[in-house]
Scaffold this motif. Structure first.
Motif, PDB file in Angstrom:
ATOM      1  N   VAL A 297      77.870  82.517 -12.188  1.00  0.00           N
ATOM      2  CA  VAL A 297      77.694  81.429 -12.764  1.00  0.00           C
ATOM      3  C   VAL A 297      77.638  82.825 -13.869  1.00  0.00           C
ATOM      4  O   VAL A 297      77.778  83.872 -14.172  1.00  0.00           O
ATOM      5  CB  VAL A 297      76.253  81.565 -12.623  1.00  0.00           C
ATOM      6  N   GLN A 298      77.887  81.754 -14.818  1.00  0.00           N
ATOM      7  CA  GLN A 298      78.388  82.143 -16.723  1.00  0.00           C
ATOM      8  C   GLN A 298      76.895  82.917 -16.990  1.00  0.00           C
ATOM      9  O   GLN A 298      76.171  82.154 -16.756  1.00  0.00           O
ATOM     10  CB  GLN A 298      78.912  81.073 -17.616  1.00  0.00           C
ATOM     11  N   ALA A 299      77.022  83.132 -17.631  1.00  0.00           N
ATOM     12  CA  ALA A 299      75.672  84.263 -18.285  1.00  0.00           C
ATOM     13  C   ALA A 299      74.394  82.872 -19.377  1.00  0.00           C
ATOM     14  O   ALA A 299      75.451  81.999 -19.533  1.00  0.00           O
ATOM     15  CB  ALA A 299      76.382  85.095 -19.497  1.00  0.00           C
ATOM     16  N   GLY A 300      73.359  82.919 -18.858  1.00  0.00           N
ATOM     17  CA  GLY A 300      72.768  81.701 -19.406  1.00  0.00           C
ATOM     18  C   GLY A 300      72.892  80.849 -18.261  1.00  0.00           C
ATOM     19  O   GLY A 300      71.342  79.771 -18.170  1.00  0.00           O
ATOM     20  N   GLY A 301      73.355  81.269 -17.304  1.00  0.00           N
ATOM     21  CA  GLY A 301      73.482  79.824 -16.279  1.00  0.00           C
ATOM     22  C   GLY A 301      72.100  80.040 -14.629  1.00  0.00           C
ATOM     23  O   GLY A 301      71.380  80.956 -15.124  1.00  0.00           O
ATOM     24  N   SER A 302      71.856  79.074 -14.274  1.00  0.00           N
ATOM     25  CA  SER A 302      71.127  80.106 -12.926  1.00  0.00           C
ATOM     26  C   SER A 302      71.164  79.671 -12.194  1.00  0.00           C
ATOM     27  O   SER A 302      72.894  78.744 -11.891  1.00  0.00           O
ATOM     28  CB  SER A 302      69.725  78.299 -13.298  1.00  0.00           C
ATOM     29  N   LEU A 303      70.693  79.935 -10.943  1.00  0.00           N
ATOM     30  CA  LEU A 303      71.025  79.873  -9.773  1.00  0.00           C
ATOM     31  C   LEU A 303      69.855  80.114  -8.909  1.00  0.00           C
ATOM     32  O   LEU A 303      68.292  80.228  -9.610  1.00  0.00           O
ATOM     33  CB  LEU A 303      71.740  81.266  -9.319  1.00  0.00           C
ATOM     34  N   ARG A 304      69.851  79.319  -7.716  1.00  0.00           N
ATOM     35  CA  ARG A 304      68.964  79.244  -6.755  1.00  0.00           C
ATOM     36  C   ARG A 304      68.688  79.279  -5.546  1.00  0.00           C
ATOM     37  O   ARG A 304      69.553  79.353  -4.790  1.00  0.00           O
ATOM     38  CB  ARG A 304      67.541  77.806  -6.831  1.00  0.00           C
ATOM     39  N   LEU A 305      68.241  80.529  -4.841  1.00  0.00           N
ATOM     40  CA  LEU A 305      68.809  81.454  -3.600  1.00  0.00           C
ATOM     41  C   LEU A 305      67.686  81.281  -3.101  1.00  0.00           C
ATOM     42  O   LEU A 305      66.587  80.886  -3.608  1.00  0.00           O
ATOM     43  CB  LEU A 305      68.530  83.268  -3.796  1.00  0.00           C
ATOM     44  N   SER A 306      68.042  81.366  -1.564  1.00  0.00           N
ATOM     45  CA  SER A 306      66.469  80.860  -0.444  1.00  0.00           C
ATOM     46  C   SER A 306      66.794  81.538   0.735  1.00  0.00           C
ATOM     47  O   SER A 306      67.843  82.277   0.437  1.00  0.00           O
ATOM     48  CB  SER A 306      67.426  79.582   0.060  1.00  0.00           C
ATOM     49  N   CYS A 307      66.097  81.958   1.573  1.00  0.00           N
ATOM     50  CA  CYS A 307      65.861  83.103   2.791  1.00  0.00           C
ATOM     51  C   CYS A 307      65.004  82.078   3.412  1.00  0.00           C
ATOM     52  O   CYS A 307      63.712  81.730   3.390  1.00  0.00           O
ATOM     53  CB  CYS A 307      66.129  84.111   1.678  1.00  0.00           C
TER      54      CYS A 307
END
Length: 120
Positions: free
Chosen positions: A12-22
């Protein structure tokens, strides 16, 4: 036995978002807490966030306001919403959980990790 499987990492680019799942599965009676750690190359694994069964959350001070941990108890799944990502957030992210197994044994389990890479 209990397994933890992470997903959601990526580039992802700086400033972006991600959602991790476990997602936790296996011989689970109950889960006391689920959490996230991360480890960057050449550095020690560090605490990111934790959520306890009742919903109480703890965060690394440096990440408060950008990362949010949540949990779906019915699915034995924990999420980590990461926003305003920075290149220094690049790391392998590991999920862990303190589990009471169906045998009533208590143990901490870890996932295999998911890579998050933030480009500048």
């Amino acid at each position: 036995q209990v397994q933890l499987v992470e997903s959601g990492g990526g580039l992802v680019q700086a400033g972006g978002s991600l959602r991790l799942s476990c997602a936790a599965s296996g011989s689970i009676f109950s889960i006391n807490y689920m959490g996230w750690y991360r480890q960057a190359p050449g550095k020690q694994r560090e605490f990111v966030a934790r959520i306890i069964g009742g919903g109480t959350t703890n965060y690394a001070d440096s990440l408060k306001g950008r990362f949010t941990i949540s949990r779906d108890n019915a699915k034995n799944t924990v999420y980590l919403q990461m926003s305003s990502l920075k290149p220094e957030d690049t790391a392998a992210y590991y999920c862990n959980a303190e589990v009471i197994a169906t045998s009533r044994a208590l143990a901490i389990f870890w996932g295999q990790g998911t890579q998050v890479t933030v480009s500048s």
